[in-house]
Design an enzyme around this catalytic site. Structure first.
Site, PDB file in Angstrom:
ATOM      1  N   ASP A 204       0.863  -1.181   0.000  1.00  0.00           N
ATOM      2  CA  ASP A 204       0.000   0.000   0.000  1.00  0.00           C
ATOM      3  C   ASP A 204       0.898   1.230   0.000  1.00  0.00           C
ATOM      4  O   ASP A 204       2.124   1.118  -0.053  1.00  0.00           O
ATOM      5  CB  ASP A 204      -0.933  -0.004   1.225  1.00  0.00           C
ATOM      6  N   ASP A 206       1.371   4.850   2.298  1.00  0.00           N
ATOM      7  CA  ASP A 206       0.953   5.463   3.564  1.00  0.00           C
ATOM      8  C   ASP A 206       1.384   6.930   3.615  1.00  0.00           C
ATOM      9  O   ASP A 206       2.535   7.253   3.308  1.00  0.00           O
ATOM     10  CB  ASP A 206       1.609   4.717   4.741  1.00  0.00           C
ATOM     11  N   ASP A 303      -3.294   4.447   2.756  1.00  0.00           N
ATOM     12  CA  ASP A 303      -3.625   4.806   4.138  1.00  0.00           C
ATOM     13  C   ASP A 303      -3.275   6.268   4.374  1.00  0.00           C
ATOM     14  O   ASP A 303      -2.167   6.698   4.067  1.00  0.00           O
ATOM     15  CB  ASP A 303      -2.819   3.951   5.137  1.00  0.00           C
TER      16      ASP A 303
HETATM   17  P1  8DG Z   1       4.145  -2.444   3.067  1.00  0.00           P
HETATM   18  O1  8DG Z   1       2.958  -1.542   3.055  1.00  0.00           O
HETATM   19  O2  8DG Z   1       5.139  -2.100   2.020  1.00  0.00           O
HETATM   20  O3  8DG Z   1       3.773  -3.872   3.040  1.00  0.00           O
HETATM   21  O4  8DG Z   1       4.946  -2.238   4.450  1.00  0.00           O
HETATM   22  P2  8DG Z   1       4.679  -1.151   5.548  1.00  0.00           P
HETATM   23  O5  8DG Z   1       4.373   0.175   4.944  1.00  0.00           O
HETATM   24  O6  8DG Z   1       5.812  -1.220   6.495  1.00  0.00           O
HETATM   25  O7  8DG Z   1       3.426  -1.739   6.312  1.00  0.00           O
HETATM   26  P3  8DG Z   1       1.994  -1.103   6.620  1.00  0.00           P
HETATM   27  O8  8DG Z   1       1.102  -2.271   6.932  1.00  0.00           O
HETATM   28  O9  8DG Z   1       1.534  -0.183   5.565  1.00  0.00           O
HETATM   29  O10 8DG Z   1       2.214  -0.332   7.975  1.00  0.00           O
HETATM   30  C1  8DG Z   1       2.967   0.860   8.054  1.00  0.00           C
HETATM   31  C2  8DG Z   1       3.176   1.242   9.483  1.00  0.00           C
HETATM   32  O11 8DG Z   1       1.971   1.630  10.078  1.00  0.00           O
HETATM   33  C3  8DG Z   1       3.701   0.092  10.331  1.00  0.00           C
HETATM   34  O12 8DG Z   1       4.782   0.571  11.090  1.00  0.00           O
HETATM   35  C4  8DG Z   1       2.631  -0.253  11.264  1.00  0.00           C
HETATM   36  C5  8DG Z   1       1.852   1.010  11.334  1.00  0.00           C
HETATM   37  N1  8DG Z   1       0.449   0.847  11.644  1.00  0.00           N
HETATM   38  C6  8DG Z   1      -0.478   0.046  11.039  1.00  0.00           C
HETATM   39  N2  8DG Z   1      -1.673   0.192  11.645  1.00  0.00           N
HETATM   40  C7  8DG Z   1      -1.483   1.110  12.603  1.00  0.00           C
HETATM   41  C8  8DG Z   1      -2.333   1.708  13.527  1.00  0.00           C
HETATM   42  O13 8DG Z   1      -3.501   1.390  13.598  1.00  0.00           O
HETATM   43  N3  8DG Z   1      -1.806   2.677  14.340  1.00  0.00           N
HETATM   44  C9  8DG Z   1      -0.484   3.021  14.262  1.00  0.00           C
HETATM   45  N4  8DG Z   1      -0.031   3.963  15.079  1.00  0.00           N
HETATM   46  N5  8DG Z   1       0.342   2.448  13.396  1.00  0.00           N
HETATM   47  C10 8DG Z   1      -0.152   1.525  12.594  1.00  0.00           C
HETATM   48  O14 8DG Z   1      -0.238  -0.677  10.082  1.00  0.00           O
HETATM   49 MN    MN Z   2       2.623   0.445   3.818  1.00  0.00          MN
HETATM   50 MN    MN Z   3      -0.497   0.820   5.572  1.00  0.00          MN
END
Ligand code: 8DG
Ligand code: MN
Ligand code: MN
Length: 379
Positions: A204, A206, A303
């Site tokens: 995704d 972010d 996100d």
């Molecule tokens: P990817 O998308 O490339 O697979 O890897 P990523 O960017 O590291 O994973 P991600 O699933 O998009 O998560 C990004 C960061 O956000 C990770 O450190 C965890 C954090 N995170 C969530 N959900 C929540 C939440 O509800 N609250 C907080 N504070 N952080 C969160 O994924």
């Molecule tokens: Mn991510």
């Molecule tokens: Mn994410």
């Protein structure tokens, strides 16, 4: 002499947040195996086992070269009996029988396919499997009730299971930036998550958004979402108050600011114009769903998080990841420093007060840790 160097034991500190973990991994065969077992444990709702495998994999990711023999692992932290058995199997036989049989198992395959649907977690997938649903065709045939997220997830299944490239992330970043400054001039947007750590692909994209004047960010998310929706950029969105389980770690949650901290899970429609010539990879689908090719756009999970400026450094640190790095930071804070860290604040239990910070560097300093830049948080 070369021989001696080869068997010299590795040494790494025990918390992932004390280590520098770049994307250069010298032990991918071992870490892929342990990550698969971690994933399988998480999909089976055995979170304790999942974390144990994640920690073991993270230790191997931090090693400066490939593991050649078991003796090099002596004294390394986080390598339990089970992980060591898997490593030994691979070093001696080229593969782990447990990993291979897990990969082949019908249950693992079904859990993977079903949780590959956005909005479907381990619990739902498990329930469906018990009802005899193992793949998307069976899901479509037996038609259990799907919520809005799951319907969107199924509809965009192939797109959402394609890795997102950095150029796709940048294209979406430009759109979000434009939306942000249109609805609130002066607001700032930052890329967070895996792309901030330097990853070349992600599942995704972010983004974290704030405004330099405290309070001006209030109400930003609904405006932002309306703007994006009116321009046809959103295929799905769900906006929520941040409900990340700060409560687990104690009082690192300034109550008065809680309702200002919002996030939006969305599915973005990335069109050819936004991508400007970057080519959409054509893909074959094994899942019996409509192929993703030949349409001039793709769906991408995005996100969005809005934070007040007073919490920005904590939000930035908390949302940059990796997930294990974050978990280890909070464990370090709690166990070693008697502090509670969240993506809102840092609370010092000994002094009974919140510790302010306006940068990630200050937070690491409060925690008594050397600063680790995002590109070295790939634990
Ligand atoms: P990817 O998308 O490339 O697979 O890897 P990523 O960017 O590291 O994973 P991600 O699933 O998009 O998560 C990004 C960061 O956000 C990770 O450190 C965890 C954090 N995170 C969530 N959900 C929540 C939440 O509800 N609250 C907080 N504070 N952080 C969160 O994924
Ligand atoms: Mn991510
Ligand atoms: Mn994410």
């Amino acid at each position: 002499q070369g021989n001696e160097a080869e068997v010299a034991a590795f040494s790494v500190p025990s918390y992932a947040c004390q280590r520098r973990t770049t994307l250069e991994n010298h032990n991918t065969v071992l870490t892929d195996a342990l990550s698969l077992l971690a994933e399988n444990a998480e999909l089976s709702e055995e979170d304790g086992r999942g974390v144990a495998f994640r920690r073991a994999a993270a230790v191997l990711k931090a090693l400066p070269k490939p593991v050649a023999s078991m003796t090099q692992l002596r004294g390394l932290p986080c390598l339990g009996e089970h992980s060591l058995r898997v490593i030994k199997d691979i070093l001696e036989n080229g593969a782990s029988s447990e990993v291979e049989s897990t990969k082949q198992s019908e249950r693992y395959k079904a859990l993977k396919v079903l949780t590959g649907i956005f909005g479907v977690g381990a619990r739902t997938a498990d329930r469906w499997i018990r009802d005899g649903i193992h793949n998307l065709r069976q899901l479509q045939d037996s038609g259990p009730t799907l919520n809005r997220a799951q319907q969107a997830g199924l509809e965009h299944y192939d797109d959402l299971n394609q890795p997102v490239s950095k150029s796709d992330a940048d294209a979406i970043g430009e759109v979000v930036e434009k939306a942000v400054v249109s609805v609130l001039p002066g607001a700032h947007m930052t890329l967070i998550g895996g792309f901030r750590r330097g990853k070349l692909t992600g599942h995704d994209v972010d983004f974290l958004i704030t405004h330099p004047e405290e309070g001006r960010e209030v109400g930003l998310m609904p405006k932002l979402v309306s703007w994006l929706e009116s321009q046809g950029f959103l295929l799905y969105q769900k906006t929520t108050r941040n409900s990340y389980l700060e409560s687990k770690d104690g009082p690192a949650r300034p109550a008065s600011n809680m309702d200002r901290f919002e996030r939006c899970f969305s599915i973005f429609k990335l069109t050819k114009e936004e991508k400007r010539g970057t080519k959409h990879p054509e893909t074959l689908t094994e899942n019996g769903t409509k192929p993703a090719g030949h349409k001039p756009w793709r769906a991408v999970r995005v996100d969005l998080v809005v934070s007040p400026i007073s919490q920005f450094a904590f939000a930035l640190l908390g949302w940059t990841g990796s997930k294990l790095f974050e978990r280890e930071l909070r464990r370090w804070a709690g166990h070693e420093k008697s502090m509670s860290l969240s993506s809102h604040a840092l609370y010092d239990n000994r002094q009974s007060k919140y510790l302010r910070a306006t940068s990630e560097e200050e937070i690491f300093a409060h925690l008594g840790l050397e600063f680790v830049p995002p590109s070295e948080r790939n634990a």
